[in-house]
Design a protein around this motif. Structure first.
Motif, short mmCIF file in Angstrom:
data_model
loop_
_atom_site.label_atom_id
_atom_site.label_comp_id
_atom_site.label_asym_id
_atom_site.label_seq_id
_atom_site.Cartn_x
_atom_site.Cartn_y
_atom_site.Cartn_z
N VAL A 165 0.82 -1.22 0.00
CA VAL A 165 0.00 0.00 0.00
C VAL A 165 0.85 1.27 0.00
CG1 VAL A 165 -1.66 1.35 1.34
CG2 VAL A 165 -2.06 -1.08 0.95
N PRO A 166 1.89 1.39 0.87
CA PRO A 166 2.71 2.61 0.80
C PRO A 166 3.39 2.80 -0.55
CG PRO A 166 3.11 1.44 2.86
CD PRO A 166 2.29 0.53 2.00
N ILE A 167 3.81 1.68 -1.19
CA ILE A 167 4.45 1.79 -2.51
C ILE A 167 3.45 2.29 -3.55
CG2 ILE A 167 5.53 0.47 -4.37
CD1 ILE A 167 6.71 -1.38 -2.27
N ILE A 168 2.23 1.72 -3.53
CA ILE A 168 1.21 2.13 -4.50
C ILE A 168 0.83 3.59 -4.30
CG2 ILE A 168 -1.19 1.75 -5.21
CD1 ILE A 168 -0.78 -1.22 -4.49
N VAL A 169 0.65 4.00 -3.05
CA VAL A 169 0.29 5.38 -2.76
C VAL A 169 1.39 6.34 -3.22
CG1 VAL A 169 -0.16 7.04 -0.92
CG2 VAL A 169 -1.26 4.80 -0.86
N THR A 170 2.65 5.95 -2.96
CA THR A 170 3.78 6.79 -3.37
C THR A 170 3.83 6.94 -4.88
OG1 THR A 170 5.05 6.07 -1.44
CG2 THR A 170 6.28 7.07 -3.25
N ILE A 171 3.66 5.83 -5.62
CA ILE A 171 3.67 5.88 -7.08
C ILE A 171 2.53 6.77 -7.59
CG2 ILE A 171 3.33 4.52 -9.18
CD1 ILE A 171 4.74 2.20 -7.76
N TRP A 172 1.36 6.65 -6.98
CA TRP A 172 0.21 7.45 -7.41
C TRP A 172 0.47 8.94 -7.17
CZ3 TRP A 172 -3.19 10.88 -5.13
CH2 TRP A 172 -4.31 11.22 -5.89
N VAL A 173 1.05 9.28 -6.02
CA VAL A 173 1.35 10.68 -5.71
C VAL A 173 2.37 11.24 -6.69
CG1 VAL A 173 2.39 12.22 -4.01
CG2 VAL A 173 0.71 10.52 -3.28
N VAL A 174 3.42 10.45 -7.00
CA VAL A 174 4.44 10.91 -7.95
C VAL A 174 3.82 11.12 -9.32
CG1 VAL A 174 6.54 10.23 -9.18
CG2 VAL A 174 6.36 9.86 -6.71
N TYR A 175 2.95 10.19 -9.75
CA TYR A 175 2.28 10.32 -11.05
C TYR A 175 1.39 11.55 -11.08
CZ TYR A 175 -0.99 9.32 -14.85
OH TYR A 175 -1.78 9.41 -15.97
#
Length: 210
Positions: A16-26
């Motif tokens: 979940v933290p990885i997915i959230v981080t990728i989404w925020v960067v995108y």
């Protein structure tokens, strides 16, 4: 907790933290690429690069200004103006405290320690490296989950309980209101259900050890 639930929880904690981080960067990439500053440039990557370069230059320019007497007056004026706006002042102060804590908070805080504030109750405090005129140690006792508020207390050295924690571990526990505390499985490597079974055993039921 059953094995499959524990495996699922462990997987979610990692993913979940990885997915959230990728989404925020995108999201940030798309937001910067669509700013009006570079709307005439066709290449999105080039638009993002130019925008970031302008932003970095602006950060350094404002940072240099803040080190002058004029900069201090400007910052004070902005703070006073924002604090007069109902609602927006909460967002302004919260974001300012968050960035100040992220950039300088952990550097200014020194070794975390434990302090028994009441009978049988311990709280986390941080050494400041300062002493009171009578030789007591000055500690900062933060509140949770907002570590930008708290108390500066004067404590005798013998009342301070030293720990082997680092600043990041202590801050994680405080910022998460205790939910970020390491559990027994993380510390010992023994599954939680096994630890709970051992705790439920009475001293007579536990096997004798040599």
């Amino acid at each position: 907790m059953s094995s499959w639930k524990r495996d699922m929880a462990s997987g979610l904690v990692v993913l979940v933290p990885i997915i959230v981080t990728i989404w925020v960067v995108y999201w940030l990439f798309r937001f910067i690429a669509n700013l009006p500053l570079t709307e005439t440039i066709a290449n999105p990557a080039l638009r993002v690069g130019i925008t970031l370069a302008v932003f970095v230059l602006m950060v350094f320019a404002v940072g240099y200004l803040m080190r002058t007497a004029i900069g201090s007056l400007v910052e004070a004026g902005i703070d006073n103006a924002m604090n007069r706006l109902p609602g927006l002042r909460v967002v302004y102060n919260a974001s300012k405290m968050a960035i100040e804590t992220a950039l300088t908070g952990t550097n200014e805080l020194q070794t975390p320690v434990k302090l028994e504030t009441w009978d049988g109750i311990r709280m986390t405090a941080f050494k400041t490296g300062r002493e009171s005129p009578d030789g007591r140690k000055l500690l900062f006792l933060p509140t949770a989950p907002n570590i930008t508020s708290g108390f500066v207390i004067e404590v005798e050295q013998e009342d301070i309980v030293e720990t082997d924690e680092n600043v990041e571990e202590a801050l994680t526990r405080i910022l998460s209101a205790g939910f970020g505390e390491r559990n027994d499985e993380q510390v010992t490597g023994v599954p939680i259900d096994v630890i709970e079974e051992r705790r439920e055993e009475t001293p007579d039921d536990r096997p004798a050890t040599d």
